[in-house]
Design an enzyme around this catalytic site. Structure first.
Site, PDB file in Angstrom:
ATOM      1  N   ARG A   1       0.830  -1.213   0.000  1.00 56.09           N
ATOM      2  CA  ARG A   1       0.000   0.000   0.000  1.00 56.09           C
ATOM      3  C   ARG A   1       0.867   1.267   0.000  1.00 56.09           C
ATOM      4  O   ARG A   1       0.542   2.243  -0.656  1.00 56.09           O
ATOM      5  CB  ARG A   1      -0.926   0.007   1.218  1.00 56.09           C
ATOM      6  CG  ARG A   1      -1.841  -1.220   1.307  1.00 56.09           C
ATOM      7  CD  ARG A   1      -3.179  -0.947   0.661  1.00 56.09           C
ATOM      8  NE  ARG A   1      -4.056  -2.104   0.709  1.00 56.09           N
ATOM      9  CZ  ARG A   1      -5.073  -2.240   1.552  1.00 56.09           C
ATOM     10  NH1 ARG A   1      -5.329  -1.306   2.434  1.00 56.09           N
ATOM     11  NH2 ARG A   1      -5.833  -3.310   1.509  1.00 56.09           N
TER      12      ARG A   1
ATOM     13  N   ASP B   1     -16.688   8.129   8.451  1.00 55.57           N
ATOM     14  CA  ASP B   1     -15.565   7.217   8.251  1.00 55.57           C
ATOM     15  C   ASP B   1     -14.290   8.003   8.537  1.00 55.57           C
ATOM     16  O   ASP B   1     -14.267   9.232   8.395  1.00 55.57           O
ATOM     17  CB  ASP B   1     -15.541   6.690   6.807  1.00 55.57           C
ATOM     18  CG  ASP B   1     -14.720   5.411   6.665  1.00 55.57           C
ATOM     19  OD1 ASP B   1     -15.310   4.320   6.582  1.00 55.57           O
ATOM     20  OD2 ASP B   1     -13.469   5.506   6.658  1.00 55.57           O
TER      21      ASP B   1
HETATM   22  C1  SAM Z   1     -14.404  -3.047   5.708  1.00 55.63           C
HETATM   23  S1  SAM Z   1     -15.053  -1.408   5.731  1.00 55.63           S
HETATM   24  C2  SAM Z   1     -16.675  -1.700   6.384  1.00 55.63           C
HETATM   25  C3  SAM Z   1     -17.732  -0.861   5.704  1.00 55.63           C
HETATM   26  C4  SAM Z   1     -19.165  -1.137   6.157  1.00 55.63           C
HETATM   27  N1  SAM Z   1     -19.350  -0.832   7.554  1.00 55.63           N
HETATM   28  C5  SAM Z   1     -19.556  -2.566   5.875  1.00 55.63           C
HETATM   29  O1  SAM Z   1     -19.645  -3.379   6.800  1.00 55.63           O
HETATM   30  O2  SAM Z   1     -19.763  -2.888   4.699  1.00 55.63           O
HETATM   31  C6  SAM Z   1     -14.194  -0.704   7.148  1.00 55.63           C
HETATM   32  C7  SAM Z   1     -14.243   0.817   7.178  1.00 55.63           C
HETATM   33  O3  SAM Z   1     -13.822   1.250   8.469  1.00 55.63           O
HETATM   34  C8  SAM Z   1     -13.126   2.467   8.319  1.00 55.63           C
HETATM   35  N2  SAM Z   1     -12.307   2.713   9.517  1.00 55.63           N
HETATM   36  C9  SAM Z   1     -11.142   2.114   9.878  1.00 55.63           C
HETATM   37  N3  SAM Z   1     -10.679   2.637  11.028  1.00 55.63           N
HETATM   38  C10 SAM Z   1     -11.584   3.577  11.414  1.00 55.63           C
HETATM   39  C11 SAM Z   1     -11.659   4.479  12.515  1.00 55.63           C
HETATM   40  N4  SAM Z   1     -10.721   4.499  13.453  1.00 55.63           N
HETATM   41  N5  SAM Z   1     -12.710   5.325  12.584  1.00 55.63           N
HETATM   42  C12 SAM Z   1     -13.680   5.304  11.627  1.00 55.63           C
HETATM   43  N6  SAM Z   1     -13.656   4.481  10.561  1.00 55.63           N
HETATM   44  C13 SAM Z   1     -12.626   3.626  10.453  1.00 55.63           C
HETATM   45  C14 SAM Z   1     -12.317   2.247   7.052  1.00 55.63           C
HETATM   46  O4  SAM Z   1     -11.888   3.464   6.479  1.00 55.63           O
HETATM   47  C15 SAM Z   1     -13.312   1.479   6.182  1.00 55.63           C
HETATM   48  O5  SAM Z   1     -14.022   2.332   5.325  1.00 55.63           O
END
Ligand code: SAM
Length: 283
Positions: free
Chosen positions: A39, A148
């Site tokens: 990445r 997010d």
């Molecule tokens: C795998 S996706 C899940 C998306 C959705 N909730 C779903 O289940 O389809 C994980 C998301 O969590 C976000 N994320 C990771 N760390 C985070 C944080 N500390 N605060 C807020 N969002 C976070 C990432 O940017 C990503 O968009």
């Protein structure tokens, strides 16, 4: 000429992993080393930097704060889909929304939060489900907060533009009702978007809320956090939910630690906030 890819030293690995953990709570362990390298290699190419040492210097430099946001965007996993884990939306339609929409009709405030919304499919699925339960929901005090940590994802979510492949799962009825065709993509209709607010928010930072939520979706994100950060988060969600409110989490997640006594498990990864008061000073 064959160029050898730059190597990541142990000290650089630790520095980057520590920054990512401090900024997002995401744990980068040795098993994720090659993912980190891949990445960040992309960032090196974009920034025209020769190696990870130069990248670490950039993070320490004048525009380091800005680069840390790019680093987060590079490292987060954003996989999502419309109506992912559909049983949660079924539970909303069959039980949860009925009393909430009655509240909305009676002039009460109803709030939903998609707390790791990625590119927006989750909060829009929520909006579609709400509008199916109460077509005039936007005229009442009903709002969906979509947040997010990744600024690029928040921008994409707010844009609400999706490829045909992503939209197919909606079926013709929902896509015609809630989306409009724009060139070779689909855009979420403005009247649906009117129910949503988008914000860049780190779950481990301060939350800027004045009121509580009725439903929180925090799915498939705590799997990236360490146990302590995850347990603290459950506690904070409990403090942020109205009594009787619902927390939906991802299929491989579960509420653990002291917060477990603040929730009842009432469905598949579906928790109801009970009346037990939150003891800690959760912010
Ligand atoms: C795998 S996706 C899940 C998306 C959705 N909730 C779903 O289940 O389809 C994980 C998301 O969590 C976000 N994320 C990771 N760390 C985070 C944080 N500390 N605060 C807020 N969002 C976070 C990432 O940017 C990503 O968009």
């Amino acid at each position: 000429m064959i160029t050898t890819p730059p190597e990541l030293t142990q000290a650089q690995f630790r520095k980057l992993a520590d920054i990512i953990h401090a900024d997002s709570g995401i744990v980068i362990n040795e098993a994720k080393r090659s993912l980190l390298v891949a990445r960040i290699n992309r960032r090196l190419r974009i920034l025209d930097l020769q190696d990870f040492g130069a990248y670490c210097q950039k993070l320490d430099g004048a525009d380091g704060a800005q680069e840390r946001r790019h680093l987060l965007s590079a490292i987060t996993t954003n996989v999502t889909a419309f109506f992912r884990e559909p049983h949660h939306f079924d539970a909303l339609s069959s039980e949860i929304l009925k009393p909430l929409m009655a509240d909305a009709r009676a002039g009460k405030r109803v709030r939903f939060w998609s707390a790791a919304c990625s590119s927006g499919e989750e909060p829009y699925s929520l909006a579609f489900t709400v509008l199916e339960a109460l077509p005039e929901a936007a005229r009442h005090d009903v709002l969906i907060l979509a947040s997010d940590v990744d600024p690029q994802m928040v921008r994409r979510a707010e844009e609400g533009l999706y490829a045909e492949d992503a939209v197919r799962v909606l079926g013709p009825e929902r896509s015609q009702r809630f989306m409009v065709r724009r060139d070779d993509a689909y855009a979420v209709r403005d009247d649906v978007k009117a129910m949503l607010r988008f914000v860049e928010l780190n779950l481990h930072a301060q939350w800027p809320f004045t009121g509580k939520f009725d439903v929180i979706f925090c799915r498939n994100v705590t799997i990236y956090f360490d146990g302590e950060a995850r347990r603290r988060l459950w506690q904070r969600f409990a403090g942020q939910l109205n009594e009787g409110g619902t927390l939906f989490i991802g299929h491989s997640e579960r509420v653990d630690g002291p917060a477990a006594e603040l929730f009842e498990l009432v469905g598949t990864t579906q928790y109801r906030r009970n009346a037990v008061p939150v003891q800690t000073t959760a912010s």
